[in-house]
Design an enzyme around this catalytic site. Sequence first.
Site, PDB file in Angstrom:
ATOM      1  N   THR A   1      13.737   2.270  -3.908  1.00  0.00           N
ATOM      2  CA  THR A   1      13.387   2.682  -5.268  1.00  0.00           C
ATOM      3  C   THR A   1      14.124   3.953  -5.685  1.00  0.00           C
ATOM      4  O   THR A   1      14.668   4.684  -4.861  1.00  0.00           O
ATOM      5  CB  THR A   1      11.872   2.934  -5.382  1.00  0.00           C
ATOM      6  OG1 THR A   1      11.500   4.026  -4.544  1.00  0.00           O
ATOM      7  CG2 THR A   1      11.076   1.699  -4.997  1.00  0.00           C
ATOM      8  N   ASP A   2      14.094   4.192  -6.995  1.00  0.00           N
ATOM      9  CA  ASP A   2      14.654   5.435  -7.520  1.00  0.00           C
ATOM     10  C   ASP A   2      13.542   6.477  -7.620  1.00  0.00           C
ATOM     11  O   ASP A   2      12.427   6.258  -7.145  1.00  0.00           O
ATOM     12  CB  ASP A   2      15.343   5.188  -8.870  1.00  0.00           C
ATOM     13  CG  ASP A   2      14.395   4.634  -9.930  1.00  0.00           C
ATOM     14  OD1 ASP A   2      13.155   4.767  -9.780  1.00  0.00           O
ATOM     15  OD2 ASP A   2      14.890   4.069 -10.916  1.00  0.00           O
ATOM     16  N   GLN A   3      13.825   7.596  -8.262  1.00  0.00           N
ATOM     17  CA  GLN A   3      12.855   8.689  -8.370  1.00  0.00           C
ATOM     18  C   GLN A   3      11.585   8.289  -9.109  1.00  0.00           C
ATOM     19  O   GLN A   3      10.541   8.869  -8.914  1.00  0.00           O
ATOM     20  CB  GLN A   3      13.493   9.875  -9.092  1.00  0.00           C
ATOM     21  CG  GLN A   3      13.477  11.110  -8.274  1.00  0.00           C
ATOM     22  CD  GLN A   3      14.174  12.244  -9.018  1.00  0.00           C
ATOM     23  OE1 GLN A   3      14.912  12.044  -9.972  1.00  0.00           O
ATOM     24  NE2 GLN A   3      13.924  13.438  -8.555  1.00  0.00           N
TER      25      GLN A   3
END
Length: 141
Positions: free
Chosen positions: A15-17
């Site tokens: 996942t991203d932030q």
Amino acid sequence: MKKSVTEIEVRYKETDQMGVVHHSNYVVWCELGRTHLIRELGFNYAEMESDGVLSPVTAINLAYKFPAKYGDTVTIETWIERYDGIRVVYGYNIVNGDGVQCVTGTSEHVCVKKESFRPISIRKHLPDWHAVYEREKKAVE
């Protein structure tokens, strides 16, 4: 038509932030689903490769519908969309734990000789695979 079902728990590293799965991970998940389908059909990529045959992706098309997120468990449905004795097109549907469709798509593959990377006829060089893929193709029609 046989549909293989593979479950994946979304890992933090995918996942991203914002906790949303990065688009590149869906390609990896499709590979997992495809490998699972092939195993359920009675075959094994590793054995095919040890016999000097590879199956590269020649095209991939994914449509992103809804973001999968960290902590979700996604289900990958995989099936044989099309087969013509040379090319195989696999279909994918990825849904989250709530049943919401996240991604749909296809990937196209050919088989090639490892040493030359020249395409080969699945019908001729992998007759067992051909017979099963023909059966699955008829189930789609």
